[in-house]
Design a protein around this motif. Sequence first.
Motif, mmCIF file in Angstrom:
data_model
loop_
_atom_site.group_PDB
_atom_site.id
_atom_site.type_symbol
_atom_site.label_atom_id
_atom_site.label_comp_id
_atom_site.label_asym_id
_atom_site.label_seq_id
_atom_site.Cartn_x
_atom_site.Cartn_y
_atom_site.Cartn_z
ATOM 1 N N GLN A 14 -3.281 17.222 -3.959
ATOM 2 C CA GLN A 14 -3.924 16.142 -3.213
ATOM 3 C C GLN A 14 -5.418 16.458 -3.099
ATOM 4 O OE1 GLN A 14 -1.265 16.216 0.254
ATOM 5 N NE2 GLN A 14 -0.387 14.263 -0.408
ATOM 6 N N GLY A 15 -6.111 16.283 -4.227
ATOM 7 C CA GLY A 15 -7.531 16.584 -4.297
ATOM 8 C C GLY A 15 -8.303 15.398 -4.833
ATOM 9 N N ILE A 16 -9.575 15.320 -4.479
ATOM 10 C CA ILE A 16 -10.461 14.256 -4.960
ATOM 11 C C ILE A 16 -11.854 14.827 -5.169
ATOM 12 C CG2 ILE A 16 -9.257 12.256 -3.962
ATOM 13 C CD1 ILE A 16 -11.101 12.457 -1.526
ATOM 14 N N ALA A 17 -12.672 14.122 -5.936
ATOM 15 C CA ALA A 17 -14.080 14.486 -6.036
ATOM 16 C C ALA A 17 -14.707 14.322 -4.662
ATOM 17 C CB ALA A 17 -14.791 13.593 -7.054
ATOM 18 N N VAL A 18 -15.662 15.182 -4.336
ATOM 19 C CA VAL A 18 -16.248 15.180 -2.998
ATOM 20 C C VAL A 18 -16.902 13.844 -2.649
ATOM 21 C CG1 VAL A 18 -18.473 16.130 -3.750
ATOM 22 C CG2 VAL A 18 -17.675 16.527 -1.398
ATOM 23 N N ASN A 19 -17.311 13.093 -3.666
ATOM 24 C CA ASN A 19 -17.951 11.795 -3.401
ATOM 25 C C ASN A 19 -16.971 10.627 -3.455
ATOM 26 O OD1 ASN A 19 -17.541 11.941 -6.127
ATOM 27 N ND2 ASN A 19 -19.661 11.587 -6.725
ATOM 28 N N GLU A 20 -15.665 10.945 -3.468
ATOM 29 C CA GLU A 20 -14.643 9.901 -3.452
ATOM 30 C C GLU A 20 -14.055 9.750 -2.048
ATOM 31 O OE1 GLU A 20 -12.792 9.918 -7.957
ATOM 32 O OE2 GLU A 20 -11.887 11.255 -6.487
ATOM 33 N N SER A 21 -13.289 8.702 -1.874
ATOM 34 C CA SER A 21 -12.611 8.470 -0.606
ATOM 35 C C SER A 21 -11.167 8.955 -0.677
ATOM 36 C CB SER A 21 -12.626 6.974 -0.262
ATOM 37 O OG SER A 21 -13.960 6.522 -0.079
ATOM 38 N N LYS B 271 -11.224 6.276 3.517
ATOM 39 C CA LYS B 271 -12.480 6.780 4.108
ATOM 40 C C LYS B 271 -12.997 7.965 3.281
ATOM 41 C CE LYS B 271 -12.601 3.887 7.473
ATOM 42 N NZ LYS B 271 -12.512 4.115 8.895
ATOM 43 N N PRO B 272 -14.322 8.125 3.186
ATOM 44 C CA PRO B 272 -14.880 9.251 2.424
ATOM 45 C C PRO B 272 -14.439 10.594 3.005
ATOM 46 C CG PRO B 272 -16.585 7.651 2.991
ATOM 47 C CD PRO B 272 -15.373 7.284 3.783
ATOM 48 N N VAL B 273 -14.170 11.563 2.123
ATOM 49 C CA VAL B 273 -13.870 12.909 2.607
ATOM 50 C C VAL B 273 -15.165 13.609 3.008
ATOM 51 C CG1 VAL B 273 -13.967 14.074 0.349
ATOM 52 C CG2 VAL B 273 -12.475 14.971 2.157
ATOM 53 N N GLN B 274 -16.247 13.234 2.344
ATOM 54 C CA GLN B 274 -17.554 13.810 2.676
ATOM 55 C C GLN B 274 -17.925 13.405 4.099
ATOM 56 O OE1 GLN B 274 -20.348 13.165 -0.418
ATOM 57 N NE2 GLN B 274 -21.979 14.353 0.509
ATOM 58 N N GLY B 275 -18.403 14.377 4.870
ATOM 59 C CA GLY B 275 -18.737 14.096 6.261
ATOM 60 C C GLY B 275 -17.656 14.513 7.227
ATOM 61 N N THR B 276 -16.476 14.917 6.701
ATOM 62 C CA THR B 276 -15.400 15.404 7.560
ATOM 63 C C THR B 276 -15.856 16.691 8.253
ATOM 64 O OG1 THR B 276 -13.724 14.491 6.065
ATOM 65 C CG2 THR B 276 -12.995 16.188 7.624
ATOM 66 N N VAL C 137 -23.103 25.343 6.354
ATOM 67 C CA VAL C 137 -24.490 25.128 6.809
ATOM 68 C C VAL C 137 -24.737 23.707 7.314
ATOM 69 C CG1 VAL C 137 -25.363 26.958 5.313
ATOM 70 C CG2 VAL C 137 -25.395 24.587 4.495
ATOM 71 N N THR C 138 -23.823 22.786 7.008
ATOM 72 C CA THR C 138 -23.972 21.407 7.492
ATOM 73 C C THR C 138 -22.952 21.063 8.576
ATOM 74 O OG1 THR C 138 -22.506 20.526 5.776
ATOM 75 C CG2 THR C 138 -24.877 20.619 5.268
ATOM 76 N N GLY C 139 -21.904 21.885 8.673
ATOM 77 C CA GLY C 139 -20.864 21.630 9.664
ATOM 78 C C GLY C 139 -19.862 20.566 9.245
ATOM 79 N N GLN C 140 -19.927 20.156 7.993
ATOM 80 C CA GLN C 140 -19.036 19.110 7.507
ATOM 81 C C GLN C 140 -18.881 19.212 6.004
ATOM 82 O OE1 GLN C 140 -21.212 15.707 8.940
ATOM 83 N NE2 GLN C 140 -22.537 15.617 7.141
ATOM 84 N N VAL C 141 -17.871 18.539 5.455
ATOM 85 C CA VAL C 141 -17.695 18.535 4.005
ATOM 86 C C VAL C 141 -18.934 17.905 3.381
ATOM 87 C CG1 VAL C 141 -16.337 17.640 2.086
ATOM 88 C CG2 VAL C 141 -15.181 18.412 4.185
ATOM 89 N N THR C 142 -19.564 18.663 2.489
ATOM 90 C CA THR C 142 -20.839 18.251 1.891
ATOM 91 C C THR C 142 -20.817 18.507 0.404
ATOM 92 O OG1 THR C 142 -22.033 18.750 3.948
ATOM 93 C CG2 THR C 142 -23.343 18.698 1.930
ATOM 94 N N ASP C 143 -21.368 17.603 -0.362
ATOM 95 C CA ASP C 143 -21.496 17.773 -1.798
ATOM 96 C C ASP C 143 -22.525 18.871 -2.058
ATOM 97 O OD1 ASP C 143 -21.950 17.570 -4.542
ATOM 98 O OD2 ASP C 143 -21.807 15.384 -4.557
#
Length: 467
Positions: free
Chosen positions: A297-304, A332-337, A456-462
């Motif tokens: 259950q994986g996706i590209a970081v810029n995918e939802s 919803k985007p995974v980035q920002g989690t 360093v960002t505190g969230q999932v980041t590309d």
Amino acid sequence: MSTGTLFDKVWDAHTVGTLPSGQTQLFIGLHLIHEVTSPQAFAMLRERNLTVLFPDRTVATVDHIVPTDNLARPLADSIAEDMMQALEQNCKENNITFYNVGSGNQGIVHVIAPEQGLTQPGMTIACGDSHTATHGAFGAIAFGIGTSQVRDVLASQTLALAKLKVRKIEVNGTLKPGVYAKDVILHIIRKLGVKGGVGYAYEFAGTTFEQMSMEERMTVCNMAIEGGARCGYVNPDQVTFDYLKGRDFAPKAAEWDKAVAWWNNIRSDADAVYDDVIVFDAATIAPTVTWGITPGQGIAVNESVPTPDEMPVDERAIAEEAYQYMDLQPGKPVQGTKVDVCFIGSCTNGRISDLREAAKFAQGRHVAAGIKAFVVPGSERVKKQAEAEGLHDIFVEAGFEWREPGCSMCLAMNPDKLQGRQLSASSSNRNFKGRQGSSSGRTLLMSPAMVVAAAVTGQVTDVRELI
């Protein structure tokens, strides 16, 4: 020497005979043991008045239960201390080489064997640990085994196994910046599924793997098991030979030339026939992160996060379970989690090249407020090398904790555990429910560089935003 795939050649060379069950009795060239799956196996030997047949083909270390902060004996965890003492005693009684804490050679079993040159092309290797597939990076056939099989190998140096089919997974092209071996294997598992490799050995081939270092190949083979394969391997080449030459247990002088000739001979033949062939384009692979409760259950970081209607019908039930457990919203985007804990280490990504790459992104940055971030070298040798290069200073200055070698939070059979519903950005290999030590803890798998980006960002980041 038989013709065909490397798997066929190595299998045939190590076949002792065919058992009444139809299984092959396969000779095991190297048996690696640790403190978790060996005590019961040794106890079974004692019950049957059996001894270890080839102690010189058995090598032990301690990795799963060792703390990575305070190594004072007795260990604070009495069960861990009992396991440690059992391994020490069993190795002593059976004349087995044991790399204990402080020996300079201790570490995760799948890190120490390659770095010492114990792992070599054409070998059959077994260990009571599912990620033994790692050693296939050298052109070995390596199996994770259960406790009763550990007993069998100790007693007979053989295993009863059914021969596997071979699937060739070809990846061609150059990986884009910010894309690593971890992304490649997560992408493969995403596409083929966690059960796609059942009954198969995976041969990883193509220009992408040819361009990889040995440590990158180890990352890929390490997670072949997560795709359902029994083992995974890469054909040995000059990269393999350059890595091995001069290592402790590598052949020396004239024996080296003989070994290289044989290693070249066991490569899969150009006209080898495979049971299946699948081809990927490296250019299509992006930094990848898991969102669910299986490595598939994986996706590209810029995918939802995928919605149920985007999935095959047979995957929707586990997806619904994952949404609820992970508390992530489909679509919803995974980035920002938001993340709570960031872990760099494990037999997948705890080697020196992993730490070097992570340090590049940590340098000049700092772990975000409220984030627990730590780095666990895969072995005492890796730790020593990293400190010689000043990598530990980079991590500490950036707000990471620098730890002692061990499996750490990957399996959390030690004090390194998630607490409650914490969400971990992890460079390890499994995101199962409760995997990192909390029955409700959550894990997102990603490359070490991506873990730094999250820290360093505190969230999932590309991570490409940090390049």
